[in-house]
Design a protein around this motif. Structure first.
Motif, PDB file in Angstrom:
ATOM      1  N   GLY A 142      21.947  -3.118 -21.729  1.00  0.00           N
ATOM      2  CA  GLY A 142      22.640  -2.122 -22.533  1.00  0.00           C
ATOM      3  C   GLY A 142      23.908  -1.604 -21.902  1.00  0.00           C
ATOM      4  N   ALA A 143      24.322  -2.172 -20.773  1.00  0.00           N
ATOM      5  CA  ALA A 143      25.510  -1.682 -20.082  1.00  0.00           C
ATOM      6  C   ALA A 143      26.787  -2.132 -20.781  1.00  0.00           C
ATOM      7  N   ILE A 144      27.670  -1.179 -21.018  1.00  0.00           N
ATOM      8  CA  ILE A 144      29.030  -1.488 -21.468  1.00  0.00           C
ATOM      9  C   ILE A 144      29.857  -1.657 -20.198  1.00  0.00           C
ATOM     10  N   LEU A 145      30.347  -2.860 -19.959  1.00  0.00           N
ATOM     11  CA  LEU A 145      30.984  -3.188 -18.688  1.00  0.00           C
ATOM     12  C   LEU A 145      32.475  -2.908 -18.731  1.00  0.00           C
ATOM     13  N   VAL A 146      32.931  -2.181 -17.708  1.00  0.00           N
ATOM     14  CA  VAL A 146      34.345  -1.824 -17.594  1.00  0.00           C
ATOM     15  C   VAL A 146      34.818  -2.186 -16.196  1.00  0.00           C
ATOM     16  N   GLY A 147      35.885  -2.964 -16.103  1.00  0.00           N
ATOM     17  CA  GLY A 147      36.398  -3.372 -14.800  1.00  0.00           C
ATOM     18  C   GLY A 147      35.723  -4.637 -14.303  1.00  0.00           C
ATOM     19  N   ASN A 148      36.161  -5.079 -13.122  1.00  0.00           N
ATOM     20  CA  ASN A 148      35.616  -6.311 -12.545  1.00  0.00           C
ATOM     21  C   ASN A 148      35.497  -6.250 -11.033  1.00  0.00           C
ATOM     22  N   GLY A 149      35.246  -5.062 -10.511  1.00  0.00           N
ATOM     23  CA  GLY A 149      35.113  -4.914  -9.072  1.00  0.00           C
ATOM     24  C   GLY A 149      33.824  -5.520  -8.538  1.00  0.00           C
ATOM     25  N   ASP A 196      31.677  -4.166  -6.334  1.00  0.00           N
ATOM     26  CA  ASP A 196      30.590  -3.178  -6.342  1.00  0.00           C
ATOM     27  C   ASP A 196      30.329  -2.719  -7.771  1.00  0.00           C
ATOM     28  N   ARG A 197      29.099  -2.267  -8.004  1.00  0.00           N
ATOM     29  CA  ARG A 197      28.685  -1.883  -9.362  1.00  0.00           C
ATOM     30  C   ARG A 197      28.181  -0.439  -9.370  1.00  0.00           C
ATOM     31  N   LEU A 198      28.724   0.337 -10.288  1.00  0.00           N
ATOM     32  CA  LEU A 198      28.263   1.701 -10.527  1.00  0.00           C
ATOM     33  C   LEU A 198      27.789   1.786 -11.967  1.00  0.00           C
ATOM     34  N   ASP A 199      26.530   2.190 -12.172  1.00  0.00           N
ATOM     35  CA  ASP A 199      25.993   2.342 -13.519  1.00  0.00           C
ATOM     36  C   ASP A 199      25.708   3.811 -13.790  1.00  0.00           C
ATOM     37  N   THR A 200      26.114   4.269 -14.970  1.00  0.00           N
ATOM     38  CA  THR A 200      25.837   5.650 -15.367  1.00  0.00           C
ATOM     39  C   THR A 200      25.122   5.642 -16.714  1.00  0.00           C
ATOM     40  N   TYR A 201      24.042   6.414 -16.799  1.00  0.00           N
ATOM     41  CA  TYR A 201      23.265   6.566 -18.027  1.00  0.00           C
ATOM     42  C   TYR A 201      23.563   7.956 -18.559  1.00  0.00           C
ATOM     43  N   ILE A 202      24.169   8.009 -19.747  1.00  0.00           N
ATOM     44  CA  ILE A 202      24.654   9.292 -20.260  1.00  0.00           C
ATOM     45  C   ILE A 202      24.219   9.510 -21.711  1.00  0.00           C
ATOM     46  N   ASP A 203      24.088  10.779 -22.058  1.00  0.00           N
ATOM     47  CA  ASP A 203      23.837  11.198 -23.440  1.00  0.00           C
ATOM     48  C   ASP A 203      25.016  12.080 -23.832  1.00  0.00           C
ATOM     49  N   PHE A 204      25.663  11.771 -24.937  1.00  0.00           N
ATOM     50  CA  PHE A 204      26.887  12.487 -25.312  1.00  0.00           C
ATOM     51  C   PHE A 204      26.640  13.948 -25.687  1.00  0.00           C
ATOM     52  N   MET A 205      25.379  14.356 -25.855  1.00  0.00           N
ATOM     53  CA  MET A 205      25.070  15.765 -26.110  1.00  0.00           C
ATOM     54  C   MET A 205      24.741  16.503 -24.813  1.00  0.00           C
ATOM     55  N   ASN A 212      40.200   1.048 -12.019  1.00  0.00           N
ATOM     56  CA  ASN A 212      41.572   0.544 -12.144  1.00  0.00           C
ATOM     57  C   ASN A 212      42.063  -0.173 -10.895  1.00  0.00           C
ATOM     58  N   ASP A 213      41.598   0.253  -9.709  1.00  0.00           N
ATOM     59  CA  ASP A 213      42.069  -0.421  -8.489  1.00  0.00           C
ATOM     60  C   ASP A 213      41.195  -1.611  -8.106  1.00  0.00           C
ATOM     61  N   GLY A 214      40.214  -1.930  -8.971  1.00  0.00           N
ATOM     62  CA  GLY A 214      39.393  -3.113  -8.739  1.00  0.00           C
ATOM     63  C   GLY A 214      38.253  -2.924  -7.769  1.00  0.00           C
ATOM     64  N   SER A 215      37.966  -1.672  -7.399  1.00  0.00           N
ATOM     65  CA  SER A 215      36.894  -1.421  -6.439  1.00  0.00           C
ATOM     66  C   SER A 215      35.509  -1.638  -7.033  1.00  0.00           C
ATOM     67  N   ILE A 216      35.334  -1.252  -8.299  1.00  0.00           N
ATOM     68  CA  ILE A 216      34.003  -1.301  -8.901  1.00  0.00           C
ATOM     69  C   ILE A 216      34.039  -1.885 -10.310  1.00  0.00           C
ATOM     70  N   THR A 217      32.872  -2.317 -10.735  1.00  0.00           N
ATOM     71  CA  THR A 217      32.607  -2.551 -12.143  1.00  0.00           C
ATOM     72  C   THR A 217      31.735  -1.393 -12.600  1.00  0.00           C
ATOM     73  N   LEU A 218      32.138  -0.740 -13.661  1.00  0.00           N
ATOM     74  CA  LEU A 218      31.388   0.386 -14.195  1.00  0.00           C
ATOM     75  C   LEU A 218      30.511  -0.092 -15.345  1.00  0.00           C
ATOM     76  N   GLY A 219      29.247   0.243 -15.294  1.00  0.00           N
ATOM     77  CA  GLY A 219      28.336  -0.045 -16.392  1.00  0.00           C
ATOM     78  C   GLY A 219      27.959   1.259 -17.083  1.00  0.00           C
ATOM     79  N   ILE A 220      28.446   1.456 -18.298  1.00  0.00           N
ATOM     80  CA  ILE A 220      28.150   2.675 -19.057  1.00  0.00           C
ATOM     81  C   ILE A 220      26.935   2.412 -19.941  1.00  0.00           C
ATOM     82  N   HIS A 221      25.925   3.260 -19.826  1.00  0.00           N
ATOM     83  CA  HIS A 221      24.715   3.126 -20.633  1.00  0.00           C
ATOM     84  C   HIS A 221      24.601   4.349 -21.552  1.00  0.00           C
ATOM     85  N   PRO A 222      25.062   4.260 -22.786  1.00  0.00           N
ATOM     86  CA  PRO A 222      24.913   5.406 -23.711  1.00  0.00           C
ATOM     87  C   PRO A 222      23.492   5.436 -24.271  1.00  0.00           C
TER      88      PRO A 222
END
Length: 232
Positions: free
Chosen positions: A59-66, A68-77, A97-107
């Motif tokens: 379910g991760a929305i992948l942003v970037g291509n670094g 290292d991987r950082l995943d965040t599980y969030i609820d918009f409320m 933006n500097d290529g350090s990480i790939t961000l995985g957003i889990h809404p």
């Protein structure tokens, strides 16, 4: 005089008819407004997004291509998620933006009960997938804009129209049916159930953070400006 008394009072009849029509119009208007304000029930079937920018298994929305991987599980409320965004959001964006990480957003959606029956958490998470499916590069700006416009817990949340306006504001259009039909609502529910539990917690919570696949306790998060130390 008797003949005059028997004359039809057309004025009274037209007034009565006019009142009756006005009442009918008021009833129709009220029903229409109520129906418009109440989102239709969301579908339950699971439709994984097909975009290459989304990991349909996690379910991760992948942003970037670094590396290292950082995943965040969030609820918009979730107000604490908004606090997390205010503290770390700019730093996370910089690391993407500097290529350090790939961000995985889990809404995910654990706070539907806090939106007066409108299922805002699920609708908002569904919209995040609609945006990511249409334009993966807009995913992070959409998240930022959603938190900038976060409704209060206990309110009815944002309407689908308001969510679509936010998406349009970050350059994504043409997703009206995806948002209004709740195309990925069932997927959101399934992914929510798979959310990992933080160390020391008894159940799913937001925000939940994972570093290179390891879930960490929020109490161990470093100060703002020092997120990079998580990857040392």
């Amino acid at each position: 005089m008797a003949q005059a008394a028997r004359k039809t009072n057309w004025f009274a009849i037209w007034v009565t008819a006019g009142v009756a029509v006005a009442l009918v119009l008021v009833v129709v208007l009220v029903v229409t407004l109520n129906n418009a304000a109440t989102p239709k029930p969301l579908p339950t079937e699971v439709n994984p997004p097909s975009s290459a920018g989304i990991d349909s298994e996690t379910g991760a929305i992948l942003v970037g291509n670094g590396e290292d991987r950082l995943d965040t599980y969030i609820d918009f409320m979730c107000p604490v998620c908004n606090q997390f965004e205010q503290v770390y959001g700019a730093e996370i964006e910089g690391m993407v933006n500097d290529g350090s990480i790939t961000l995985g957003i889990h809404p995910i959606s654990i706070l539907d009960s806090q939106s007066s029956g409108t299922q805002f958490s699920t609708r908002a998470a569904n919209a995040a997938y609609c945006v990511a499916d249409a334009d993966p590069d807009a995913s992070l700006p959409f998240l930022q804009a959603m938190f900038a416009n976060q409704p209060a817990e206990g309110s009815s949340g944002l309407t689908n129209r308001e969510i679509l306006d936010i998406a349009s504001g970050v350059g994504v259009t043409g997703i009206d049916s995806c948002v209004n039909d709740g195309t990925y609502a069932g997927f959101v529910t399934e992914m929510t159930q798979q959310t990992p539990i933080q160390p020391g917690s008894q159940g799913i919570g937001t925000p939940t953070v994972a570093v290179n696949g390891e879930v960490i306790a929020n109490s161990t998060l470093p100060a703002a400006g020092e997120l990079a130390t998580l990857f040392d």
